[in-house]
Design an enzyme around this catalytic site. Structure first.
Site, mmCIF file in Angstrom:
data_model
loop_
_atom_site.group_PDB
_atom_site.id
_atom_site.type_symbol
_atom_site.label_atom_id
_atom_site.label_comp_id
_atom_site.label_asym_id
_atom_site.label_seq_id
_atom_site.Cartn_x
_atom_site.Cartn_y
_atom_site.Cartn_z
ATOM 1 C CD GLU A 1 38.907 105.885 77.292
ATOM 2 O OE1 GLU A 1 38.033 105.036 77.521
ATOM 3 O OE2 GLU A 1 39.435 106.018 76.188
ATOM 4 N N GLY A 2 34.845 108.363 79.807
ATOM 5 C CA GLY A 2 33.991 108.965 80.818
ATOM 6 C C GLY A 2 34.348 110.429 80.948
#
Length: 591
Positions: A436-437
Site C-alpha cells: 500500500e505504498g
C-alpha cells in the site's frame, strides 16, 4: 510449536480503560456497544483465531497456493475456514446495517483484525482486502452499484481486490496504461494487465469484485487522467445471481518470500466489462479511500504478527535452560533471567503494546470523524487521522520486522528453523513495509502532503495536544518520570518541524532526505504520548494488587528510558540536512 493466543487483557485495557470505547460511541449516538458486548466479540474472535485459523498458519505456509488453468487453489483448510468466517458474521462486523452489517466501532473491528492477522496473516488478507473494497464502493459507488454489490461484499459471499500496479507503474501511477473504452449500454471495456493483486484469484468465494484504475480515451496525462472501474470476475444479473464469466483472468501467481497462503496474482483484462465508480478522471482520489483504509489495516496486521512472535519468544525464554545468571547458584537458568534476553523481550512487549494502543486510538478517530455530533470535533479527528495513518502504517511495519527478528534472536539457532514458527513471522511481516505504498512513500506523504503542505498546522496541533496532556499530568504523584521526557521530545519535534519547513523552501532535496527519519521521530512522539496515557491509568490503579498494572508501568518506563532515546539520533540525522545524502558522487554510475 506454540500457537497464537489472544492478548485479551491488553485489548480490554486499551478499549475500555484507555479509549473508553463505550462512552465515546455513546457520545456519537450509539449506546448499544457496552463493554460486555465488546468483550463477547473479542472472546469469540479469539476462539475463532485460536481454534480455526491459527492451526492453518504453518501448513498454509508450507503448502501455499497452487495455480492451474487460470484458477488458484488455496491451501488445505482455507475454504472451510472461510466458510466458517462468513457464517460467523466476521465479514460484516463493521458494515452498514442496510447491507446486513452490525456497524461495530472501527476500534473494535481493528482489534478483531489484529487478532486474525496474528493468528494467520495469509488467511486474514483475503477478507481484509474485501473490507477495504466495501469501504471504497460504499464511499464512491453509484446507488445501483451499491445495491448490487455491497450486500454481497458485506456477507463475504463475494470478495474484493484493488488493482493498481502495472509492470511499469508502481508508485508512479501516472504511468499506468490500462484502457477503458465506453460502450453504448453505459459500461466500459477494459484492456491491460495488473500485477501484485492480492487475492486476485482464489477458490474461497463465488465471485471477486475488482476495483481497477484505468484511462478513458480522452484522459489527460498523468494521475489527473485516471478513472476507477468496478470489474467483477462474474457479471451478476440484476437480481444478484451470477451471470456470465467476465474477461478478466489470472495469468500467474507470484512465488514469494512469505504469506504463501495468500495468492498474489497477475490479472489480465482482455475486453473485460466494467462500470465507472465515481467521476471520470477522479479515480485516484476514489482509490485513496481504499488505500488509506488498507494502510491502517496492514499496520494493524503487523502488530498482530509482532504479538504472535513475542508470544513464542516469551514462552521459549521461560522454558529454555542455558547458562547461569549472575548471582545464581543453579547449574543453569531459564534464559529469561539473562539481562540481554530480557532486553529483547521487553523491547518486543513495549513496541507491540504501545503500537496496539496507538493503532486502536487512530481507529477510534475514524469513528469520531464520521459520527461525532460536533462539526469541529469531526474536523479535528479527520485531520489527526490523516496525519497518523502513514505513521501507524510505517512504524508498525518497520518495528514488526525488527521485533520478529528479535524474537528469532531469543530462540538462537532454533529460531532459524521452521519448526519454531518464528522464521515464518519474519518472512510474512516483511511485505507490510512494501504494501500500500512503501514506507518511504508513507514518509513522503507525512512530511510532504501532511506537514509541509499546510505549513505544519496539523502537526503543530498534535504537538500541542501532547504538550498539554504532559503538562497537565506531570505534577501528579509518580508522573514526572513519564511526562518530562515526552515534553522534551515534543519540543524537539516542534523545533525540527519548523527547520524542515524553512529548509524545504530553498533545498528541493531537504524533504526527501529527511522524510524517513522524520516519520520515525513522529512515530516515537506518538508512541511516547500513548505510553504516557497508559502509565497515567496504570499508576492510578497500581494499588489494586492486579499485576497487570505493575507490568504496564514497568513497560512504559522501559520504553521511555531505553527505546525513546533513539529519537535523539533521529533528530541529529534530520538536522544534518540533504547534503550528506546528495553529495556522494560514488553512487553515480560512471559507465
Amino acid at each position: 510449536m506454540s500457537l497464537y493466543k489472544i492478548p485479551l487483557r491488553d485489548f480490554q485495557f486499551v478499549l475500555h480503560e484507555l479509549l473508553d470505547t463505550s462512552a465515546v460511541m455513546h457520545s456519537c449516538g450509539r449506546e448499544e456497544f457496552d463493554a460486555a458486548t465488546i468483550d463477547q466479540v473479542l472472546s469469540a474472535a479469539g476462539q475463532f483465531a485460536e481454534e480455526v485459523i491459527a492451526p492453518l498458519n504453518a501448513s498454509g505456509d508450507e503448502e501455499g497456493c497452487q495455480f492451474r488453468d487460470g484458477g488458484v487453489t488455496t491451501p488445505s483448510g482455507f475454504r472451510e475456514a472461510y466458510r466458517q468466517y462468513i457464517e460467523s458474521g466476521w465479514s460484516s462486523l463493521a458494515c452498514s446495517a442496510e447491507h446486513g452489517g452490525a456497524e461495530f466501532p472501527t476500534a473494535v473491528e481493528n482489534a478483531v483484525n489484529e487478532i486474525f492477522g496474528g493468528a494467520n496473516m495469509a488467511f486474514s488478507a483475503y477478507p481484509g482486502m474485501s473490507q477495504a473494497t466495501y469501504v471504497n464502493l460504499r464511499a464512491n459507488g453509484s446507488p445501483g452499484l451499491k445495491a448490487l454489490y455491497l450486500p454481497k461484499l458485506a456477507s463475504g459471499q463475494w470478495t474484493g481486490t484493488m488493482c493498481l500496479t502495472e509492470p511499469q507503474a508502481g508508485t508512479d501511477l501516472g504511468l499506468l496504461r490500462t484502457r477503458a473504452t465506453p460502450q453504448v449500454d453505459g459500461s466500459y471495456r477494459l484492456a491491460g494487465s495488473k500485477i501484485f493483486i492480492s487475492g486476485g484469484e482464489h477458490d474461497l468465494a463465488e465471485n471477486i469484485v475488482h476495483l481497477v484504475l484505468a484511462r478513458l480515451p480522452d484522459a489527460p496525462p498523468g494521475v489527473k487522467g485516471i478513472s476507477l472501474f468496478l470489474v467483477p470476475k462474474v457479471i451478476p444479473n440484476a437480481d444478484g445471481s451470477l451471470g456470465e464469466r467476465n474477461e478478466i483472468a489470472c495469468g500467474s501467481i507470484e512465488h514469494k518470500m512469505g504469506i504463501h497462503g495468500n495468492s498474489t496474482c497477475t490479472m489480465n483484462l482482455d475486453g473485460a466489462r466494467g462500470w465507472l465508480v465515481g467521476e471520470p478522471h477522479k479515480g485516484l482520489a476514489g482509490m485513496f479511500v481504499q488505500m488509506n483504509h488498507l494502510r491502517l489495516g496492514v499496520g494493524i496486521t503487523a502488530i498482530g504478527v509482532m504479538e504472535a512472535a513475542w508470544q513464542k519468544s516469551r514462552r521459549y525464554a521461560n522454558e529454555r535452560v542455558q547458562g547461569r545468571s549472575p548471582g545464581s547458584v543453579a547449574s543453569a537458568d531459564n534464559i529469561v533471567l539473562h539481562a540481554d534476553v530480557r532486553r529483547m523481550l521487553l523491547t518486543q512487549k513495549a513496541y507491540v503494546e504501545g503500537l496496539r494502543a496507538l493503532a486502536l486510538w487512530s481507529s477510534q478517530l475514524i469513528d469520531l470523524s464520521h459520527s461525532h455530533p460536533d462539526a469541529d470535533a469531526r474536523r479535528d479527528a479527520a485531520g489527526l487521522i490523516a496525519l497518523l495513518t502513514p505513521v501507524v502504517k510505517a512504524i508498525s511495519s518497520d518495528l514488526a520486522l525488527e521485533s520478529t527478528l528479535m524474537a528469532m534472536q531469543v530462540f538462537g539457532g532454533h529460531g532459524f528453523i521452521r519448526e519454531s514458527g518464528v522464521e515464518q513471522h519474519v518472512r510474512d511481516v516483511r511485505i507490510i513495509s512494501l504494501y500500500e505504498g512503501t514506507n518511504g512513500v508513507q514518509a513522503m506523504d507525512l512530511l510532504g502532503r501532511k506537514v509541509l503542505a499546510d505549513g505544519g498546522l496539523r502537526m503543530g496541533a498534535f504537538i500541542e495536544q501532547v504538550v498539554a496532556h504532559a503538562q497537565t499530568h506531570r505534577t501528579r504523584p509518580g508522573m514526572e518520570e513519564f511526562a518530562a521526557p515526552v515534553l522534551e521530545l515534543a519540543r524537539k519535534v516542534q523545533t525540527v518541524t519548523g527547520e524542515l519547513i524553512a529548509s524545504s523552501m530553498d533545498d528541493p532535496h531537504a524533504a526527501g532526505a529527511a522524510a524517513v527519519p522524520y516519520l520515525r521521530l513522529v512515530g516515537h512522539l506518538a508512541l511516547s504520548y500513548t505510553w504516557l496515557r497508559a502509565a497515567q491509568l496504570a499508576l492510578a490503579k497500581a494499588g489494586s494488587g492486579d499485576p497487570f498494572y505493575a507490568s504496564k508501568i514497568a513497560t512504559a518506563r522501559f520504553y521511555l528510558r531505553r527505546l525513546m532515546p533513539q529519537s535523539i539520533a533521529l533528530f541529529e540525522e534530520i538536522r544534518a540536512g540533504a547534503a550528506p545524502v546528495m553529495d556522494v558522487a560514488a553512487l553515480l554510475d560512471a559507465t
